[in-house]
Design an enzyme around this catalytic site. Structure first.
Site, PDB file in Angstrom:
ATOM      1  N   HIS A   1      -0.258 -12.229  64.512  1.00  0.00           N
ATOM      2  CA  HIS A   1       0.034 -11.003  63.766  1.00  0.00           C
ATOM      3  C   HIS A   1       1.170 -11.192  62.766  1.00  0.00           C
ATOM      4  CE1 HIS A   1      -0.168  -6.339  64.347  1.00  0.00           C
ATOM      5  NE2 HIS A   1      -0.125  -6.662  63.078  1.00  0.00           N
TER       6      HIS A   1
ATOM      7  N   SER B   1      -4.495  -2.057  54.838  1.00  0.00           N
ATOM      8  CA  SER B   1      -3.946  -0.938  54.049  1.00  0.00           C
ATOM      9  C   SER B   1      -4.477  -0.927  52.614  1.00  0.00           C
ATOM     10  CB  SER B   1      -2.411  -0.986  54.051  1.00  0.00           C
ATOM     11  OG  SER B   1      -1.891  -0.819  55.343  1.00  0.00           O
ATOM     12  N   PRO B   2      -5.799  -1.073  52.422  1.00  0.00           N
ATOM     13  CA  PRO B   2      -6.328  -1.068  51.057  1.00  0.00           C
ATOM     14  C   PRO B   2      -6.186   0.293  50.379  1.00  0.00           C
ATOM     15  CG  PRO B   2      -8.122  -0.981  52.625  1.00  0.00           C
ATOM     16  CD  PRO B   2      -6.876  -1.228  53.430  1.00  0.00           C
ATOM     17  N   LEU B   3      -5.882   1.331  51.166  1.00  0.00           N
ATOM     18  CA  LEU B   3      -5.658   2.660  50.603  1.00  0.00           C
ATOM     19  C   LEU B   3      -4.173   3.010  50.578  1.00  0.00           C
ATOM     20  CD1 LEU B   3      -8.650   4.587  52.216  1.00  0.00           C
ATOM     21  CD2 LEU B   3      -8.546   3.353  50.048  1.00  0.00           C
ATOM     22  N   GLY B   4      -3.324   1.992  50.675  1.00  0.00           N
ATOM     23  CA  GLY B   4      -1.895   2.216  50.531  1.00  0.00           C
ATOM     24  C   GLY B   4      -1.309   3.154  51.569  1.00  0.00           C
TER      25      GLY B   4
ATOM     26  N   GLY C   1      -2.535   5.648  52.727  1.00  0.00           N
ATOM     27  CA  GLY C   1      -2.923   7.015  52.417  1.00  0.00           C
ATOM     28  C   GLY C   1      -2.528   7.498  51.040  1.00  0.00           C
TER      29      GLY C   1
ATOM     30  N   TYR D   1      -0.771  -2.264  68.939  1.00  0.00           N
ATOM     31  CA  TYR D   1      -1.110  -0.888  68.601  1.00  0.00           C
ATOM     32  C   TYR D   1      -1.057  -0.015  69.846  1.00  0.00           C
ATOM     33  CZ  TYR D   1      -2.862  -2.990  64.268  1.00  0.00           C
ATOM     34  OH  TYR D   1      -2.978  -3.699  63.092  1.00  0.00           O
TER      35      TYR D   1
END
Length: 342
Positions: free
Chosen positions: A127, A206-209, A211, A57
């Site tokens: 990763h 990314s549980p919220l896709g 965004g 990152y």
């Protein structure tokens, strides 16, 4: 915030974590250094103690940010997770490959410890698998870090169920990190059941896709952001996918919530139904959104809610996977299945 046992290796953490990538790169403009530190302090105030970063990152800058937060708030306050494996051209920032050989495992761990300003990592992930090195060899090298006191628990990210079983036979794996959301359900087919079978925790990223499940993205993403590389956000696809969220908006209104909270509550409910200990790690740059994410853990979705939400994935257009140049495409692991539920 309640604590949970993530897997069967003795790792205890909070029921919600914080994905820290967006504090340094990718989605829109990251916050400045002081604002990012304030957000991390607010996370602790809310009980969000599991922080997830990676040496990839912002080419290590995210780990250095976390180091400053640990120095300010205290190392013992945080369950610290980081990852290794991607290799980058530091002059351009472009990814150039993946390494999982033993020498690189040791090198990467020591480099992360220096950047993080700590002597140990609570959860250390590979990763992405190195296609040229069997996962058993990589995990054997990672296992050497445990008695050395550098790492407490091992994790794997973006692996198949077969790779997970092979790795776990070498050394117990505490957690698997993989994408899992209303729009990305492939992990439910093989990977989640393997975690249940082996007593391994699951960390949905990314549980919220990225965004889209917040309901805030309704047209083609800014090509300057990382979202532009994902087919979900391509022109035509993003409008179609955003329109799928009408049932989620209705359910949110019925619960006095916002769509992002329903998307997060869905992951929690589906993990519970599958019998896997799960700690989602949504990212955010805003204190208000962080508080909403914590509150989502208290939302009780009914059977009718879940049935309406479960149906969304089969209608999504575009792959969840980024469009990569040919030289990197072969390095990506096989997908778990684009939008197929178990």
């Amino acid at each position: 915030m309640r604590d949970i046992a993530l897997g069967s290796t003795g790792l205890t953490t909070t029921a919600l974590g914080l994905g820290c990538m967006g504090l340094s790169q990718s989605y829109d403009t990251p916050p400045d250094h002081d604002d990012a530190l304030d957000l991390l302090g607010h996370a602790l105030d809310l009980g969000v103690r599991m922080w997830d970063t990676s040496d990839a990152y912002a080419l290590g800058a995210n780990e250095r940010l976390i180091a400053d937060a640990l120095a300010r708030f205290g190392r013992d306050e945080v369950v610290l997770a980081t990852k290794f494996g991607g290799v980058f051209d530091h002059s351009t920032g472009a990814p150039t490959g993946v390494r999982g050989d033993a020498a690189y495992v040791r090198q990467a761990c020591d480099a992360s410890l220096r950047r993080l300003g700590t002597d140990h990592i609570d959860l250390y992930y590979q990763h992405i698998p190195d296609p040229s090195v069997p996962v058993e060899e990589t995990v054997a090298a990672m296992a050497e870090l445990v008695p050395a006191g550098k790492v407490a628990h091992l994790g794997l990210s973006n692996v198949s169920a077969a790779q997970l079983r092979a790795a776990h036979a070498v050394h117990p794996v505490a957690a698997v990190q993989s994408e899992w959301s209303l729009f990305a359900r492939g992990a439910e087919r093989d990977l989640v059941p393997a975690c249940v079978e082996l007593g391994i925790g699951f960390v949905p990223y990314s549980p919220l896709g990225r965004g889209i499940l917040t309901g805030a993205i309704t047209s083609a993403a800014d090509p300057g952001s990382a979202r532009g590389a994902f087919p979900w956000f391509a022109e035509g696809n993003v409008e179609h996918n955003a329109a799928l969220l009408a049932p989620m908006r209705r359910i949110a209104d019925e619960h006095g919530a916002v769509p992002a909270q329903i998307a997060l509550a869905w992951v929690v409910h589906r993990a519970r139904a599958a019998g896997v200990a799960a700690v989602p790690i949504p990212g955010t740059k805003r204190a208000g959104r962080l508080a909403e994410n914590v509150a989502a853990l208290e939302i009780d979705l009914g059977a009718a809610d879940l049935a309406d939400l479960d149906a969304l994935a089969e209608h999504v257009t575009g792959s969840r996977r980024p469009v990569l140049p040919p030289e990197l495409r072969a390095l990506m692991p096989d997908d778990h299945g684009e939008h197929t539920a178990a």
